[in-house]
Write a protein that holds these residues in place. Structure first.
Motif, PDB file in Angstrom:
ATOM      1  N   ARG A  35       0.846  -1.212   0.000  1.00 34.82           N
ATOM      2  CA  ARG A  35       0.000   0.000   0.000  1.00 34.82           C
ATOM      3  C   ARG A  35       0.875   1.254   0.000  1.00 34.82           C
ATOM      4  O   ARG A  35       0.774   2.121  -0.853  1.00 34.82           O
ATOM      5  N   GLN A  39       1.936   3.693  -3.367  1.00 37.69           N
ATOM      6  CA  GLN A  39       1.448   5.083  -3.375  1.00 37.69           C
ATOM      7  C   GLN A  39       2.596   6.080  -3.398  1.00 37.69           C
ATOM      8  O   GLN A  39       2.506   7.161  -3.960  1.00 37.69           O
ATOM      9  N   GLU A  74      12.706  11.973 -10.789  1.00 38.64           N
ATOM     10  CA  GLU A  74      11.421  11.517 -10.201  1.00 38.64           C
ATOM     11  C   GLU A  74      10.959  10.238 -10.898  1.00 38.64           C
ATOM     12  O   GLU A  74      10.467   9.308 -10.266  1.00 38.64           O
ATOM     13  N   LYS A 105      -3.961   5.962  -3.956  1.00 41.70           N
ATOM     14  CA  LYS A 105      -3.682   7.379  -3.685  1.00 41.70           C
ATOM     15  C   LYS A 105      -2.289   7.744  -4.190  1.00 41.70           C
ATOM     16  O   LYS A 105      -1.501   6.883  -4.555  1.00 41.70           O
ATOM     17  N   ASN A 108      -1.104  14.273  -1.930  1.00 43.19           N
ATOM     18  CA  ASN A 108      -2.081  15.366  -2.139  1.00 43.19           C
ATOM     19  C   ASN A 108      -1.495  16.522  -2.939  1.00 43.19           C
ATOM     20  O   ASN A 108      -2.139  17.166  -3.737  1.00 43.19           O
ATOM     21  N   ASN A 134      10.582  13.288   5.197  1.00 45.20           N
ATOM     22  CA  ASN A 134       9.914  11.990   5.348  1.00 45.20           C
ATOM     23  C   ASN A 134      10.825  10.858   4.880  1.00 45.20           C
ATOM     24  O   ASN A 134      10.925   9.805   5.508  1.00 45.20           O
ATOM     25  N   GLU A 157      17.318  13.871  -3.945  1.00 48.99           N
ATOM     26  CA  GLU A 157      16.332  14.857  -3.469  1.00 48.99           C
ATOM     27  C   GLU A 157      17.023  16.131  -2.988  1.00 48.99           C
ATOM     28  O   GLU A 157      16.500  17.229  -3.116  1.00 48.99           O
ATOM     29  N   SER A 204      -4.577   9.235  12.367  1.00 47.11           N
ATOM     30  CA  SER A 204      -3.812   8.433  11.403  1.00 47.11           C
ATOM     31  C   SER A 204      -4.023   6.942  11.668  1.00 47.11           C
ATOM     32  O   SER A 204      -3.407   6.381  12.568  1.00 47.11           O
ATOM     33  N   HIS A 206      -3.058   4.237  10.197  1.00 47.40           N
ATOM     34  CA  HIS A 206      -1.962   3.276  10.002  1.00 47.40           C
ATOM     35  C   HIS A 206      -0.804   3.471  10.973  1.00 47.40           C
ATOM     36  O   HIS A 206       0.021   2.573  11.155  1.00 47.40           O
ATOM     37  N   LYS A 216       7.293   2.912   9.856  1.00 39.30           N
ATOM     38  CA  LYS A 216       7.342   4.363  10.132  1.00 39.30           C
ATOM     39  C   LYS A 216       8.195   4.524  11.380  1.00 39.30           C
ATOM     40  O   LYS A 216       8.002   3.801  12.362  1.00 39.30           O
ATOM     41  N   ASN A 220       3.695  11.381  11.916  1.00 36.60           N
ATOM     42  CA  ASN A 220       3.341  12.438  10.952  1.00 36.60           C
ATOM     43  C   ASN A 220       3.564  13.813  11.582  1.00 36.60           C
ATOM     44  O   ASN A 220       4.169  14.697  10.976  1.00 36.60           O
TER      45      ASN A 220
END
Ligand code: 3HC
Length: 311
Positions: A35, A39, A74, A105, A108, A134, A157, A204, A206, A216, A220
């Motif tokens: 997942r 994404q 990218e 997804k 955003n 992140n 990056e 959140s 997850h 993780k 977040n």
């Protein structure tokens, strides 16, 4: 048997030993990784579109070359991450079709338009800045292929972030009109960049399980706060104002307090109602359809070659 395997898996997680593709892993761990990584890959691929909009209109050859290199990076990040999902058993076709069917997804942030050249600066500075925040954390993720992909991606990056910040610096030190362009871009990209880190921890679903599996490594909200604390001085150096009247240094916390995030906007955008969602998905579907003849030709050639070699 299963119980021993689970125990062995848990011991590896505790000992910070990377989980590798051939290792036993709980189905839910595998599913969560497919997942998230798929994404992440979609984000990289869709992320090329807002920037591509300015490749033909970059203000100088130097800017054009840097932007071309960034967009190509990218694409590579996306392919790298799709390969990581394949090590978990995901089929590339299905993963990409999930995106086209609106089932998957992507970040955003790529559903906003790039209306001036300053947006390219703001994206490099803020969007890649947030992505780095992140992704540096994800270099410590428990799944081997994902963590190694992050190490490679983070190196590229930092160039993306620096070239974006340099664009903002040039504009902020330019004419009044250029400075206004930079401020306008900051106004439009600031809040959606904060939303990139995901919903607040309490919302959140997850996070808890992802932290337990060490997918993780920071929450977040923690990453969002670190990003704000790092970025405010950079905006000050540019002489630009962050569009948050509640932003204030909190001596006690040694961190910035900041205003409320518009979560309705966030959930609306990731539900598919952002300014550019339809265009982004159409561009990806068109790319697949218009590229079909290339795949057919390559497959036909490979088949003929195999037949010839088989003699
Ligand atoms: N955009 C879209 N959807 C988001 C989101 C965002 N910024 N943040 C969270 N979501 C979604 C989650 O995917 C989840 O939905 P799902 O169950 O359908 O997948 C839901 O909102 C709840 O969020 P959670 O916090 O519970 O989900 P996670 O634990 O997965 O945390 C995350 C969200 C921090 C984004 C995590 O998925 C992650 O670290 N992903 C990898 C990083 C990533 O995707 N980065 C993309 C940045 S852009 C980029 O890399 C391109 C750069 O080169 C410019």
């Amino acid at each position: 048997k299963e119980k021993d395997l689970q125990k062995e898996f848990d011991a590896k997680i505790d000992a910070e030993t990377k989980i590798e593709p051939r290792d036993w892993m709980p189905d839910a761990y595998r599913k969560n990784l497919i997942r998230q990584i798929s994404q992440h890959a979609h984000s990289e691929v869709v992320g090329m579109l807002p920037e591509a909009n300015w490749i033909t209109r970059a203000p100088s050859l130097r800017r054009k070359v840097a932007l071309l290199a960034k967009v190509q990076d990218e694409a590579g990040h996306g392919l790298y991450l799709y390969s990581a999902t394949e090590t978990l058993g995901a089929k590339r076709e299905d993963t990409v079709d999930d995106l086209h069917r609106g089932k998957a997804k992507y970040s955003n942030i790529f559903n906003y338009p790039t209306v001036t050249w300053a947006d390219i600066g703001a994206i490099g500075w803020l969007v890649d800045g947030a992505a780095i925040q992140n992704q540096v954390m994800l270099t410590r993720t428990s799944y081997g292929p994902y963590s190694r992909a992050m190490v490679r991606i983070c190196k590229e990056e930092s160039f993306h972030q620096r070239q974006g910040y340099e664009i903002m610096l040039t504009l902020a030190n330019g004419t009044e009109a250029q400075k206004e362009m930079a401020q306008d871009a900051l106004n439009r990209w600031w809040w959606p960049s904060l939303m990139m880190f995901g919903p607040s921890d309490k919302d959140s679903p997850h996070s808890q399980q992802s932290m337990a599996w060490k997918i993780k490594r920071q929450s977040n909200d923690e990453l969002r706060q670190e990003f704000i604390d790092k970025t405010v001085p950079q905006a000050e150096y540019l002489g630009l104002t962050i569009p948050d009247p509640d932003l204030k240094w909190n001596e006690e916390r040694e961190s910035y307090d900041f205003g409320p995030i518009n979560w309705d906007e966030f959930f609306n955008v990731i539900k598919g109602n952002g300014p550019m969602n339809k265009e982004r998905l159409k561009a990806r579907k068109d790319a697949k359809d218009n590229g079909a003849w290339v795949r057919e030709a390559a497959n036909a050639y490979a088949k003929k070659k195999r037949k010839r070699e088989a003699g």
